[in-house]
Design an enzyme around this catalytic site. Structure first.
Site, PDB file in Angstrom:
ATOM      1  N   SER A   1       0.830  -1.213   0.000  1.00  0.00           N
ATOM      2  CA  SER A   1       0.000   0.000   0.000  1.00  0.00           C
ATOM      3  C   SER A   1       0.865   1.265   0.000  1.00  0.00           C
ATOM      4  CB  SER A   1      -0.927  -0.003   1.217  1.00  0.00           C
ATOM      5  OG  SER A   1      -0.162  -0.051   2.392  1.00  0.00           O
ATOM      6  N   HIS A   2       2.149   1.150   0.363  1.00  0.00           N
ATOM      7  CA  HIS A   2       3.037   2.318   0.335  1.00  0.00           C
ATOM      8  C   HIS A   2       4.224   2.102  -0.596  1.00  0.00           C
ATOM      9  CE1 HIS A   2       0.556   3.256   3.756  1.00  0.00           C
ATOM     10  NE2 HIS A   2       0.853   4.510   3.519  1.00  0.00           N
TER      11      HIS A   2
ATOM     12  N   ARG B   1       1.975   3.851  -5.004  1.00  0.00           N
ATOM     13  CA  ARG B   1       1.929   5.295  -4.692  1.00  0.00           C
ATOM     14  C   ARG B   1       2.621   6.169  -5.742  1.00  0.00           C
ATOM     15  NH1 ARG B   1      -0.537   6.893   0.541  1.00  0.00           N
ATOM     16  NH2 ARG B   1      -1.487   4.888   0.968  1.00  0.00           N
TER      17      ARG B   1
ATOM     18  N   ARG C   1      -7.555   3.834   4.665  1.00  0.00           N
ATOM     19  CA  ARG C   1      -8.508   4.195   3.605  1.00  0.00           C
ATOM     20  C   ARG C   1      -8.335   3.306   2.370  1.00  0.00           C
ATOM     21  NH1 ARG C   1     -11.861   8.547   1.965  1.00  0.00           N
ATOM     22  NH2 ARG C   1     -11.249   8.941  -0.177  1.00  0.00           N
ATOM     23  N   GLY C   2      -7.074   2.880   2.141  1.00  0.00           N
ATOM     24  CA  GLY C   2      -6.784   2.005   0.998  1.00  0.00           C
ATOM     25  C   GLY C   2      -7.589   0.716   1.048  1.00  0.00           C
ATOM     26  N   GLU C   3      -7.836   0.214   2.257  1.00  0.00           N
ATOM     27  CA  GLU C   3      -8.598  -1.038   2.379  1.00  0.00           C
ATOM     28  C   GLU C   3     -10.053  -0.820   1.976  1.00  0.00           C
ATOM     29  OE1 GLU C   3      -8.270  -3.618   5.771  1.00  0.00           O
ATOM     30  OE2 GLU C   3      -6.263  -2.836   6.184  1.00  0.00           O
TER      31      GLU C   3
ATOM     32  N   HIS D   1     -13.367   6.486  21.598  1.00  0.00           N
ATOM     33  CA  HIS D   1     -12.837   7.792  22.014  1.00  0.00           C
ATOM     34  C   HIS D   1     -11.327   7.747  22.286  1.00  0.00           C
ATOM     35  CE1 HIS D   1     -13.807   5.630  25.731  1.00  0.00           C
ATOM     36  NE2 HIS D   1     -12.841   6.336  26.294  1.00  0.00           N
TER      37      HIS D   1
ATOM     38  N   ARG E   1       6.220  -9.846  10.449  1.00  0.00           N
ATOM     39  CA  ARG E   1       5.719 -10.121   9.090  1.00  0.00           C
ATOM     40  C   ARG E   1       6.614  -9.429   8.064  1.00  0.00           C
ATOM     41  NH1 ARG E   1       3.107  -7.068   5.367  1.00  0.00           N
ATOM     42  NH2 ARG E   1       3.337  -5.333   6.808  1.00  0.00           N
ATOM     43  N   ARG E   2       6.944  -8.178   8.334  1.00  0.00           N
ATOM     44  CA  ARG E   2       7.785  -7.430   7.382  1.00  0.00           C
ATOM     45  C   ARG E   2       9.138  -8.092   7.201  1.00  0.00           C
ATOM     46  NH1 ARG E   2       9.899  -3.254   8.596  1.00  0.00           N
ATOM     47  NH2 ARG E   2       9.333  -2.852  10.756  1.00  0.00           N
TER      48      ARG E   2
HETATM   49  P1  NDP Z   1      -1.647  -2.533  10.228  1.00  0.00           P
HETATM   50  O1  NDP Z   1      -2.908  -2.557  11.022  1.00  0.00           O
HETATM   51  O2  NDP Z   1      -1.523  -3.413   9.055  1.00  0.00           O
HETATM   52  O3  NDP Z   1      -0.415  -2.884  11.192  1.00  0.00           O
HETATM   53  C1  NDP Z   1      -0.129  -2.077  12.290  1.00  0.00           C
HETATM   54  C2  NDP Z   1       1.030  -2.615  13.094  1.00  0.00           C
HETATM   55  O4  NDP Z   1       0.608  -3.753  13.835  1.00  0.00           O
HETATM   56  C3  NDP Z   1       2.225  -3.075  12.255  1.00  0.00           C
HETATM   57  O5  NDP Z   1       3.401  -2.649  12.874  1.00  0.00           O
HETATM   58  C4  NDP Z   1       2.088  -4.591  12.247  1.00  0.00           C
HETATM   59  O6  NDP Z   1       3.335  -5.279  12.097  1.00  0.00           O
HETATM   60  C5  NDP Z   1       1.514  -4.829  13.627  1.00  0.00           C
HETATM   61  N1  NDP Z   1       0.745  -6.069  13.726  1.00  0.00           N
HETATM   62  C6  NDP Z   1      -0.213  -6.517  12.889  1.00  0.00           C
HETATM   63  N2  NDP Z   1      -0.721  -7.686  13.325  1.00  0.00           N
HETATM   64  C7  NDP Z   1      -0.049  -7.974  14.485  1.00  0.00           C
HETATM   65  C8  NDP Z   1      -0.117  -9.052  15.417  1.00  0.00           C
HETATM   66  N3  NDP Z   1      -0.973 -10.070  15.259  1.00  0.00           N
HETATM   67  N4  NDP Z   1       0.710  -9.021  16.482  1.00  0.00           N
HETATM   68  C9  NDP Z   1       1.582  -7.987  16.658  1.00  0.00           C
HETATM   69  N5  NDP Z   1       1.687  -6.960  15.810  1.00  0.00           N
HETATM   70  C10 NDP Z   1       0.878  -6.944  14.733  1.00  0.00           C
HETATM   71  O7  NDP Z   1      -1.276  -1.030   9.798  1.00  0.00           O
HETATM   72  P2  NDP Z   1      -2.241   0.176   9.366  1.00  0.00           P
HETATM   73  O8  NDP Z   1      -3.171  -0.313   8.318  1.00  0.00           O
HETATM   74  O9  NDP Z   1      -2.822   0.822  10.557  1.00  0.00           O
HETATM   75  O10 NDP Z   1      -1.187   1.198   8.719  1.00  0.00           O
HETATM   76  C11 NDP Z   1      -0.545   0.852   7.511  1.00  0.00           C
HETATM   77  C12 NDP Z   1       0.518   1.838   7.119  1.00  0.00           C
HETATM   78  O11 NDP Z   1      -0.046   3.026   6.619  1.00  0.00           O
HETATM   79  C13 NDP Z   1       1.506   2.280   8.204  1.00  0.00           C
HETATM   80  O12 NDP Z   1       2.795   1.961   7.728  1.00  0.00           O
HETATM   81  C14 NDP Z   1       1.325   3.776   8.311  1.00  0.00           C
HETATM   82  O13 NDP Z   1       2.533   4.504   8.551  1.00  0.00           O
HETATM   83  C15 NDP Z   1       0.808   4.106   6.940  1.00  0.00           C
HETATM   84  N6  NDP Z   1       0.044   5.365   6.916  1.00  0.00           N
HETATM   85  C16 NDP Z   1       0.639   6.491   6.415  1.00  0.00           C
HETATM   86  C17 NDP Z   1      -0.048   7.695   6.382  1.00  0.00           C
HETATM   87  C18 NDP Z   1       0.611   8.947   5.889  1.00  0.00           C
HETATM   88  O14 NDP Z   1      -0.012   9.980   5.922  1.00  0.00           O
HETATM   89  N7  NDP Z   1       1.849   8.940   5.455  1.00  0.00           N
HETATM   90  C19 NDP Z   1      -1.444   7.781   6.831  1.00  0.00           C
HETATM   91  C20 NDP Z   1      -1.945   6.556   7.400  1.00  0.00           C
HETATM   92  C21 NDP Z   1      -1.228   5.388   7.406  1.00  0.00           C
HETATM   93  P3  NDP Z   1       3.705  -6.010  10.686  1.00  0.00           P
HETATM   94  O15 NDP Z   1       4.050  -4.882   9.747  1.00  0.00           O
HETATM   95  O16 NDP Z   1       4.834  -6.906  10.995  1.00  0.00           O
HETATM   96  O17 NDP Z   1       2.468  -6.739  10.247  1.00  0.00           O
END
Ligand code: NDP
Length: 333
Positions: free
Chosen positions: A46-47, A51, A185-187, A228, A307-308
């Site tokens: 997604s990034h 993009r 939002r992408g989802e 909240h 995961r990463r």
């Molecule tokens: P996710 O909900 O996919 O993941 C959030 C975090 O939780 C990650 O670090 C992930 O690690 C970790 N995680 C997921 N599952 C587990 C688990 N079972 N146990 C422990 N840790 C877990 O991310 P979002 O969808 O909230 O965000 C996605 C990306 O979007 C982010 O990188 C964020 O910076 C980016 N973003 C950027 C914006 C901008 O304006 N530039 C705006 C909004 C978002 P892992 O990666 O290993 O799965």
């Protein structure tokens, strides 16, 4: 349609070439390419290349300065400020990173205030190098209104991600990076394209009424995660990445934005702390390993970032697969 296979150095070269054709100089293009390549390498699509069209649109519309020369300034003993010169965030971040590290090592704690940047990336790429340098770090940035404040009906906060990193004794640091909205939002865009409903509690329609229809959510707003509590964190991000450093709130950024498909102008706040200077200089690293051991001891758990890193190992070796449609779109740029 078949996928296109690309090695990581081909991803990097593709981004540099595309952005330079759209008006970036090599330094700015390469900094963005490092971030996009890292996202593809770690399976954060997604990034990643997805993009690139947005980055290109902001260059073509003249909104972003593709030849930005970020300026770094020490404005207080523990505050480093980088003026991004209206460019993409990655070069500004790279410019401010070492001064931030030096400042945190000297003072125990330091902040980096990034202003006049266009942020379109994942935050973990910024936090990981700080944690690898032995620092505990926190970053946040705002965007354009997409999330309603708890109890409200109209989007006010961005999806406002927060990332946090902690060094490990050996191996990769622990880094989490998450939006403060229930989902990105992408989802929702993906669900709208594929024609499936969202779960309840993800978003509201344009009148602020709860809905599971992704198209209605796209016209309306997302909710903050955790009711909240997430809403307050989203507000905190607005205040740190906007109010504290003299940059825009999401609603202000949106007013100025030309909606060319790329990010709005804004800021970012990064805090770095040297755990060795907080009183447990000898023991902090071993002590924190005890917590990670306790987490791992429970079945079903994993650490954020695992995961990463698994993706990183595989994709560095095998390269990445990109849909032909996305690849063709990049070539058109
Ligand atoms: P996710 O909900 O996919 O993941 C959030 C975090 O939780 C990650 O670090 C992930 O690690 C970790 N995680 C997921 N599952 C587990 C688990 N079972 N146990 C422990 N840790 C877990 O991310 P979002 O969808 O909230 O965000 C996605 C990306 O979007 C982010 O990188 C964020 O910076 C980016 N973003 C950027 C914006 C901008 O304006 N530039 C705006 C909004 C978002 P892992 O990666 O290993 O799965």
């Amino acid at each position: 349609m078949t996928d296109v296979k690309l090695a990581l150095d081909e991803v990097h070269a593709l981004v540099v070439d595309t952005l330079m054709r759209c008006g970036c100089d090599e330094e700015n293009a390469a900094a963005v390419a490092r971030v996009i390549t890292a996202a593809e390498r770690d399976g954060c699509h997604s990034h990643g290349l997805m993009r690139l069209a947005g980055y290109a649109a902001t260059l073509k519309s003249g909104k972003v300065n593709g030849k930005a020369r970020p300026r770094v300034e020490q404005i207080a003993p523990a505050v480093v400020r980088v003026d991004g010169d209206g460019g993409f965030a990655p070069l500004a971040l790279e410019t401010g990173r070492q001064p931030l590290v030096d400042c945190a090592r000297k003072n125990g704690i330091a902040a980096l205030a990034l202003v006049d940047i266009y942020h379109f990336a994942a935050l973990w790429t910024e936090i990981e190098p700080l944690a690898e340098a032995g620092l505990c770090a926190l970053a946040c940035t705002s965007y354009k209104p997409a999330v309603i404040p708890a109890g409200g009906k109209k989007a006010l906060y961005g999806t406002n991600p927060i990332a946090f990193g902690w060094p490990r004794k050996s191996g990769n640091p622990v880094v989490f990076d998450q939006a403060t909205s229930v989902v990105a939002r992408g989802e929702v865009m993906l669900a709208a394209r594929e024609g499936h409903q969202m779960a309840e509690g993800v978003g509201v329609d344009a009148d602020g009424n709860p809905t599971t229809d992704p198209n209605a959510i796209l016209e309306g707003s997302l909710l903050a995660f955790g009711g909240h509590k997430g809403s307050s964190l989203a507000m905190m991000v607005e205040l740190l990445a906007g109010g504290l450093i003299g940059e825009s709130f999401s609603f202000e950024a949106a007013r100025r934005d030309n909606n060319d498909g790329g990010p709005p102008q804004g800021g970012e706040f990064i805090l770095a702390m040297d755990p060795g200077m907080f009183g447990d200089a000898e023991g902090w690293l071993d002590h924190s390993e005890l917590l990670f051991e306790q987490i791992a001891a429970q079945e079903g758990t994993r650490l954020p970032g695992d995961r990463r890193h698994a993706n990183r190992e595989r994709n560095t070796r095998d390269g990445i697969s990109l849909s032909q449609a996305v690849y063709d779109k990049i070539l058109e740029l």
